[in-house]
Scaffold this active site. Structure first.
Site, short mmCIF file in Angstrom:
data_model
loop_
_atom_site.label_atom_id
_atom_site.label_comp_id
_atom_site.label_asym_id
_atom_site.label_seq_id
_atom_site.Cartn_x
_atom_site.Cartn_y
_atom_site.Cartn_z
N ARG A 48 -22.43 -10.12 -38.07
CA ARG A 48 -22.14 -11.40 -38.73
C ARG A 48 -22.53 -11.30 -40.21
NH1 ARG A 48 -26.56 -11.99 -40.41
NH2 ARG A 48 -25.86 -13.86 -41.47
N GLY A 49 -22.19 -12.39 -40.93
CA GLY A 49 -22.38 -12.34 -42.38
C GLY A 49 -21.09 -11.80 -42.99
N ALA A 50 -20.59 -12.50 -44.01
CA ALA A 50 -19.24 -12.21 -44.51
C ALA A 50 -19.01 -10.73 -44.85
CB ALA A 50 -18.95 -13.12 -45.71
N GLN A 201 -30.00 -18.38 -37.61
CA GLN A 201 -29.95 -17.10 -38.34
C GLN A 201 -31.15 -16.96 -39.27
OE1 GLN A 201 -27.34 -19.08 -37.83
NE2 GLN A 201 -25.40 -17.98 -37.76
N ASP A 242 -19.53 -17.30 -47.92
CA ASP A 242 -18.47 -16.74 -47.07
C ASP A 242 -17.12 -16.72 -47.75
OD1 ASP A 242 -20.59 -17.39 -44.97
OD2 ASP A 242 -19.05 -16.25 -43.89
N LYS A 253 -23.00 -21.19 -44.88
CA LYS A 253 -23.49 -21.75 -43.61
C LYS A 253 -23.73 -23.25 -43.72
CE LYS A 253 -23.93 -20.02 -40.49
NZ LYS A 253 -22.81 -20.06 -39.50
O1 MRU Z 1 -22.18 -17.46 -39.09
P1 MRU Z 1 -22.76 -16.35 -39.91
O2 MRU Z 1 -24.12 -15.94 -39.45
O3 MRU Z 1 -21.81 -15.18 -40.05
O4 MRU Z 1 -22.93 -16.99 -41.35
C1 MRU Z 1 -23.36 -16.20 -42.41
C2 MRU Z 1 -23.57 -16.94 -43.67
O5 MRU Z 1 -23.31 -18.11 -43.79
C3 MRU Z 1 -24.04 -16.12 -44.83
O6 MRU Z 1 -24.81 -16.89 -45.69
C4 MRU Z 1 -22.82 -15.60 -45.59
O7 MRU Z 1 -21.96 -14.91 -44.75
C5 MRU Z 1 -23.22 -14.71 -46.71
S1 MRU Z 1 -23.80 -13.18 -46.10
C6 MRU Z 1 -24.17 -12.14 -47.35
#
Ligand code: MRU
Length: 350
Positions: A48-50, A201, A242, A253
Site C-alpha cells: 500500500r501507499g501510492a 496505518q 495519493d 488518507k
Molecule cells: O490506503 P493506503 O494505506 O494506501 O493510503 C496511503 C496514504 O494515504 C499515503 O499517505 C499516500 O499513499 C502517500 S504514500 C508515500
C-alpha cells in the site's frame, strides 16, 4: 530496514512483498507469482501507499507474461488485460496508472520497432521498465528527503498522518524521508503519529517504522491533533499524497483535510511530500479525483472485533482532498513548490 517490495530473480522470478496486513505483530514476506495474487495483495493492503502500489503494479505486468503463449500478439493482449485488471484494484493512487501506462507503452513501442522480437526479449523489456520505476522511486524518495529536510524544525515537533514512509515506497518514503534526512543532519525533533482510523496505518505502520529508525515518535489518536496544536506542541504537519491535481489540490488518507484546516487555524505550516509521478496534470482540480470507498466492515469492526451494529449504514471513503490553499508547500524530488497553484506547479514540473 525491511524491504517493502523487491523483484526476485529474472523474468521468471516473483515479487516479494513485506505483508503489511500483519505488521507490527508479525514480519512476514509474501511471494506474488501471479497477477490475481498481486491484485489481492493491493486490494487488501498487503502492499500500500501510492508509490509502492505503482512499483508493484509495474512488476505485475512482468508476472502477466510468465505463462503466456510464445506469440508477441498474444503477449501484448495479455499485457492489456492485466493492465486493466490491475488498474481496477485501487482508484485514487495515480502512481498505479502512471506505472502501468509506462510499462505497457515501453512494451508496445518495443514490439512495433522490433516486430520479429522473441517473447523473452519482450519480457526482458517489461522487467527492465518495471525495475527502472523501482530504482527511480528509491532515488526520488532520497531527493525528496534532502530537499525537504530544511523544513523540519530543529527542537520542534512534526505531526504525520497515515504512513508515507519506507513502507509506502520502494525507497525511504516521502514524508518520512524528510525526517530521516533531518535526523541524519543531526536535527532533534519529535514526530507525533496519528493512529489513522479505520485501518490504523499510523499506529501499525508509521509507529513501527519510526521505532525501527530510532526516531522520537509519539502515537496519538486522530481526535487529539487539534488540542496538541492549540497547546503549541506541533510546529509542522507533514503528509504524503495519493494524487495531486494540476492546481495543487491533494488527495491523501482520510483525515488529512481536517488536519489542514486545523493547521491553518493554528497558523502551523502544512506540507505535502510526493514524487512528480503523483501529480495528475490531466485534472484541473481535486473535485475530479476519484475517491476509493472501502468496506463498511473496516468501520464496524476493530482488530477483528465487532464494535457497531453490523447492519448500521456506513460511509467509508479511504481518502479526502486537501485544498491547495491549505498547503504551505509541496516537496518533490525536484525541489519545493511554495504556495502551490496551477502556475507554479506547471513551472516546477516543466
Ligand atoms: O490506503 P493506503 O494505506 O494506501 O493510503 C496511503 C496514504 O494515504 C499515503 O499517505 C499516500 O499513499 C502517500 S504514500 C508515500
Amino acid at each position: 530496514m525491511h524491504k517493502t517490495l523487491e523483484w526476485h530473480g529474472s523474468i521468471d522470478g516473483s515479487l516479494d512483498l513485506l505483508d503489511q496486513r500483519l505488521l507490527p505483530n508479525e514480519v512476514v514476506r509474501l511471494e506474488c507469482t501471479t497477477v490475481p495474487r498481486l491484485i489481492d495483495a493491493i486490494k487488501t493492503l498487503a502492499v500500500r501507499g501510492a508509490p509502492a502500489i505503482g512499483v508493484a503494479a509495474g512488476f505485475g505486468l512482468v508476472l502477466a507474461l510468465q505463462n503466456v503463449q510464445p506469440n508477441i500478439n498474444t503477449a501484448i493482449r495479455e499485457l492489456a488485460r492485466a493492465k486493466k485488471e490491475l488498474a481496477a484494484s485501487r482508484p485514487t493512487a495515480v502512481n498505479l496508472f502512471y506505472a502501468l501506462d509506462r510499462v505497457n507503452t515501453a512494451a508496445c513501442q518495443f514490439t512495433s520497432q522490433c516486430p520479429t522480437a522473441s517473447i523473452n526479449q519482450l519480457r526482458e523489456i517489461v522487467l527492465a521498465q518495471a525495475q527502472a520505476i523501482y530504482d527511480e522511486d528509491v532515488e526520488m524518495c532520497r531527493r525528496i528527503g534532502q530537499n525537504g529536510a530544511p523544513l523540519i524544525p530543529d527542537g520542534g515537533a512534526v505531526l504525520t498522518h497515515c504512513n508515507a514512509g519506507a513502507l509506502a515506497t520502494a525507497g525511504q518514503g516521502t514524508a518520512l524521508s524528510l525526517l530521516y534526512e533531518a535526523a541524519r543532519q543531526g536535527k532533534r525533533f519529535r514526530v507525533y503519529v496519528d493512529e489513522t482510523r479505520p485501518l490504523l496505518q499510523g499506529a501499525r505502520l508509521t509507529a513501527w517504522e519510526c521505532k525501527q529508525a530510532g526516531l522520537d515518535a509519539v502515537l496519538i489518536c486522530d481526535n487529539m491533533a487539534g488540542s496538541l496544536m492549540k497547546a503549541g506542541k506541533i510546529n509542522a504537519v507533514l503528509t504524503g499524497a495519493d494524487r495531486i491535481a494540476a492546481n495543487g489540490d491533494t488527495a491523501n488518507k482520510i483525515g488529512t483535510y481536517s488536519l489542514s484546516v486545523l493547521a491553518k487555524y493554528h497558523a502551523i505550516p502544512f506540507y505535502i511530500a510526493a514524487p512528480s509521478s503523483t501529480f495528475d496534470l490531466s485534472i484541473a482540480s481535486g473535485t475530479q479525483i476519484p475517491i476509493e470507498e472501502r468496506s463498511p466492515a473496516e468501520v464496524t469492526a476493530f482488530a477483528g472485533k465487532t464494535i457497531a451494529p453490523t447492519d448500521i449504514a456506513v460511509y467509508n471513503p479511504a481518502f479526502d482532498v486537501t485544498d491547495a490553499a491549505n498547503i504551505s508547500a509541496i516537496i518533490t524530488e525536484r525541489g519545493i513548490i511554495n504556495d502551490p497553484d496551477s502556475d507554479n506547479i506547471r513551472l516546477h514540473l516543466a
